[in-house]
Design an enzyme around this catalytic site. Structure first.
Site, PDB file in Angstrom:
ATOM      1  N   ASP A 244       0.803  -1.217   0.000  1.00 31.98           N
ATOM      2  CA  ASP A 244       0.000   0.000   0.000  1.00 31.98           C
ATOM      3  C   ASP A 244       0.840   1.274   0.000  1.00 31.98           C
ATOM      4  O   ASP A 244       1.856   1.364   0.690  1.00 31.98           O
ATOM      5  CB  ASP A 244      -0.872  -0.016   1.275  1.00 31.98           C
ATOM      6  CG  ASP A 244      -1.768   1.197   1.389  1.00 31.98           C
ATOM      7  OD1 ASP A 244      -2.665   1.328   0.542  1.00 31.98           O
ATOM      8  OD2 ASP A 244      -1.573   1.997   2.315  1.00 31.98           O
ATOM      9  N   GLU A 314       0.888  -0.547  -4.895  1.00 28.94           N
ATOM     10  CA  GLU A 314      -0.071   0.528  -5.122  1.00 28.94           C
ATOM     11  C   GLU A 314       0.632   1.862  -5.060  1.00 28.94           C
ATOM     12  O   GLU A 314       1.206   2.230  -4.033  1.00 28.94           O
ATOM     13  CB  GLU A 314      -1.176   0.504  -4.058  1.00 28.94           C
ATOM     14  CG  GLU A 314      -2.299   1.463  -4.368  1.00 28.94           C
ATOM     15  CD  GLU A 314      -2.488   2.550  -3.335  1.00 28.94           C
ATOM     16  OE1 GLU A 314      -3.281   3.461  -3.603  1.00 28.94           O
ATOM     17  OE2 GLU A 314      -1.863   2.507  -2.261  1.00 28.94           O
TER      18      GLU A 314
END
Ligand SMILES: *[C@@H]1O[C@H](CO)[C@@H](O)[C@H](O)[C@H]1NC(C)=O
Ligand SMILES: *[C@@H]1O[C@H](CO)[C@@H](O)[C@H](O)[C@H]1NC(C)=O
Ligand SMILES: *[C@@H]1O[C@H](CO)[C@@H](O)[C@H](O)[C@H]1NC(C)=O
Ligand SMILES: *[C@@H]1O[C@H](CO)[C@@H](O)[C@H](O)[C@H]1NC(C)=O
Ligand SMILES: *[C@@H]1O[C@H](CO)[C@@H](O)[C@H](O)[C@H]1NC(C)=O
Ligand SMILES: CC(=O)N[C@H]1CO[C@H](CO)[C@@H](O)[C@@H]1O
Ligand SMILES: [Ca+2]
Ligand SMILES: [Ca+2]
Length: 602
Positions: A244, A314
């Site tokens: 993330d 991401e």
């Protein structure tokens, strides 16, 4: 979230500028390389699969508290099997005070009681394995929760923990004696990136909410802690990570102000992330060094048993920069960075816009790498909003026929829509932090409402009186049970798409795109490299509001007749039934209709 949406949209606009209107109908733009024998080697699991994103709070509640949990996912593993998806990615289920709904972790090696226990996790992991489904964990290296014991120890300058976070002295004190933050850095969720700590009498850095203090990656001990946590989950049997918010990992150590509103936007607000050019806090080159080390750890596990542990990252940065995340042959990093380009779709986008959004990745990606695509996630408006509700089948078709790994956000297969959420019901910090006047622009709640299983109370999601977010009002019509029973439905279209994907051969071939009918129709041809019956597929999507008759008979590789494989829900022409043969010189497409044709490759 404005940061992500802003970045992605800003980028999309830059590359749309100067595009020609309509390409001549006989020349396709090849957007991926010519097939060769090497490409016919079996694809790896992470290339073959659809990755289905489970947002656990909203998937299935097993104990009636109104929030989804691991036992809930366990009870629905059959659904993944029915869909035919072979990997799931679960948004964070680690121990967390939930200031950012799990993206604020207070123990990187434990499960939050709201979701269950480590034993529940093991049970889920085993059940998935028995069903041939890979499990990918969301992993959040940039920050912990402020309730993580490391943070408290750091506040108290305890031993090695003293430098686990990013601490800075104030720039000075204002007239009232209030400490002034070290610089003008503004957080993703609005307001200063700095929060004063009374105990330590210093500011700490938080790129997201103040309950998410950034870990200090200048400190090698922090790398070791985080890598030890990833090792913990690898030992638990996970098949990979979706890492993330990686651009936020490092900050420039000179701590200089970031330029405010360099674009001259008259509406720029001082407290908004999108008003700054984040040259000192976003995507610094050291990010790649850390990720390469993480990849090395995954590769140790891969080498031990030959089963690939996959790393997806991401990063909301322009696609040019995203290519760096693939790494090199000598230093591989991610198997793929997420391709967010299709989030740039709006209901106003035309076929030319769509073509550009689809093509850009292949124009930039080094040949030896593998692409991926997604049309939504828990941070953005749902695909049915971005494409227009009637175009959700077209959206899923592009997503699933794309030459790369397809990622589905839960509910896209049903055509789930955003739900308007009142200020009183708003819980997302991205909305709460900007107040009642601006929350609708920033809140991510509308795309996070509970999943629709059936037409019973709370759509079968929960027996609770009140669910953590309200359900969309349309659940009695739009749910798994109803869509399975219907003659035609978004879910049925989706399942057919998965089946086509599983018919492997064309995956090795080329992908070409084309705009037809004066910018109204988008075409995507996936030509198989070897001659097989129904080996090639052609997607035709009418992106406009007028009916069209499309002639693709002169396009190279398209025969005079083809078989109808899939049609969008509500397809207007009655004669083009599934399985029928139609002439490729006159394919009828009503407004927002789309169709997938199959034919032998030549
Ligand atoms: C984190 O969770 C693990 C269980 O995996 C536990 O052993 C450990 O004590 C916890 N750490 C802290 C600091 O609570
Ligand atoms: C935080 O650290 C201090 C000093 O070590 C300790 O007294 C206190 O109990 C800790 N608080 C928590 C919540 O762990
Ligand atoms: C930092 O941001 C403030 C607004 O918060 C702005 O006035 C200032 O000019 C910015 N600094 C630089 C170097 O642009
Ligand atoms: C749910 O759907 C079933 C089957 O279509 C129908 O018989 C039933 O009345 C519906 N229930 C509700 C509450 O709408
Ligand atoms: C729902 O909550 C309200 C208020 O607490 C209560 O009066 C009602 O009986 C509850 N309904 C159910 C079905 O539990
Ligand atoms: C798409 C995505 O996963 N976004 C997450 C990025 O990281 C922040 C902070 O951890 C989350 O709030 C987002 O949901
Ligand atoms: Ca629950
Ligand atoms: Ca950071």
């Amino acid at each position: 979230m404005k940061g992500l949406i802003g970045n992605v949209v800003a980028f999309c606009l830059t590359f749309l500028v100067g595009c020609s209107l309509t390409a001549p109908s006989s020349s396709l733009d090849p957007t991926s390389g010519t097939p060769n024998q090497a490409e016919l080697e079996p694809l790896e699991w992470w290339q073959q699969t659809v990755v289905y994103q489970v947002y656990p709070r909203s998937f299935q509640d097993s104990d009636g508290d109104g929030t989804g949990d691991i036992q809930g996912i366990i009870s629905r593993v059959n659904y993944f099997v029915e869909l035919g998806v072979e990997a799931i990615w679960i948004s964070p289920i680690y121990q967390s005070p939930m200031a950012d709904f799990g993206y604020d972790i207070s123990n990187f090696t434990n499960i939050d009681p709201l979701f269950g226990t480590l034993d529940d996790f093991k049970q889920l992991s085993e059940l998935l394995r028995e069903n041939g489904i890979k499990l990918i964990m969301d992993f959040v290296p940039n920050h912990s929760s402020d309730l993580h014991p490391w943070f408290n120890a750091s506040v108290h300058r305890e031993g090695k923990y003293a430098d686990y976070y990013v601490w800075k002295d104030p720039k000075g004190f204002d007239a009232e004696g209030k400490p002034i933050p070290p610089n003008n850095w503004t957080s993703v969720f609005a307001g200063s990136m700095w929060e004063w700590n009374e105990v330590r009498e210093q500011f700490y850095l938080h790129q997201f909410v103040k309950e998410q203090p950034d870990l200090n990656y200048e400190n090698r001990q922090v790398w070791n802690e985080i890598l030890a946590a990833t090792k913990f989950w690898l030992d638990m049997g996970v098949d990979g990570f979706r890492v993330d918010a990686v651009p936020h990992i490092f900050e420039d150590q000179r701590f200089l102000d970031e330029p405010f509103n360099p674009w001259g936007n008259p509406d720029a607000q001082e407290d908004e992330y999108g008003s700054y050019d984040h040259i000192y806090t976003n995507n610094l080159p050291q990010v790649l060094d850390f990720l390469a080390e993480m990849r090395m750890l995954l590769d140790v596990y891969t080498a031990s048993d030959g089963i690939i542990r996959c790393m997806m990252v991401e990063s909301a940065v322009p696609s040019e920069s995203l290519m760096d995340y693939y790494g090199t042959e000598q230093r591989p990093i991610a198997h793929f960075p997420f391709n967010f380009n299709l989030l740039g779709m709006t209901p106003e986008s035309g076929a030319e816009d769509l073509k550009n959004l689809v093509d850009v990745w292949f124009q930039l990606m080094p040949e030896r790498n593998w692409a991926d695509v997604l049309i939504g996630n828990h941070d953005n408006r749902r695909a049915s909003t971005k494409w227009g509700v009637e175009a959700i089948d077209a959206a899923n078709m592009v997503n699933m026929l794309f030459k790369g790994t397809s990622v589905t956000y839960q509910g896209e297969e049903l055509g789930m829509e955003d739900r308007w959420i009142s200020w009183e019901d708003t819980v997302d910090p991205a909305g709460c932090n900007v107040g009642p006047d601006r929350y609708e622009q920033f809140s991510r709640d509308p795309a996070r409402t509970p999943f629709h299983w059936d037409n019973s109370t709370n759509a079968g999601f929960s027996t609770a009186n009140k669910t953590w977010l309200p359900l969309h009002q349309n659940y009695p019509e739009k749910n798994v049970m109803t869509e399975n029973a219907a003659e035609e439905s978004h879910l049925k279209v989706y399942k057919e798409l998965v089946k086509i994907r599983q018919r492997n051969v064309w995956k090795y071939g080329t992908q070409s795109t084309l705009v037809l009918n004066d910018g109204a129709v988008f075409a995507m041809l996936r030509a198989a490299p070897i001659s097989v019956d129904q080996g090639s597929v052609l997607l035709l999507a009418n992106i406009g509001d007028e009916s069209q008759v499309v002639d693709v008979s002169s396009v190279a590789g398209v025969p005079p007749t083809a078989t109808v494989l899939i049609r969008s829900v509500g397809f207007q022409d009655g004669d083009t039934t599934i399985g029928s043969q139609i002439g490729t010189n006159a394919v009828p497409l009503g407004p927002r209709n789309s169709i997938v044709l199959g034919f032998p490759s030549t």
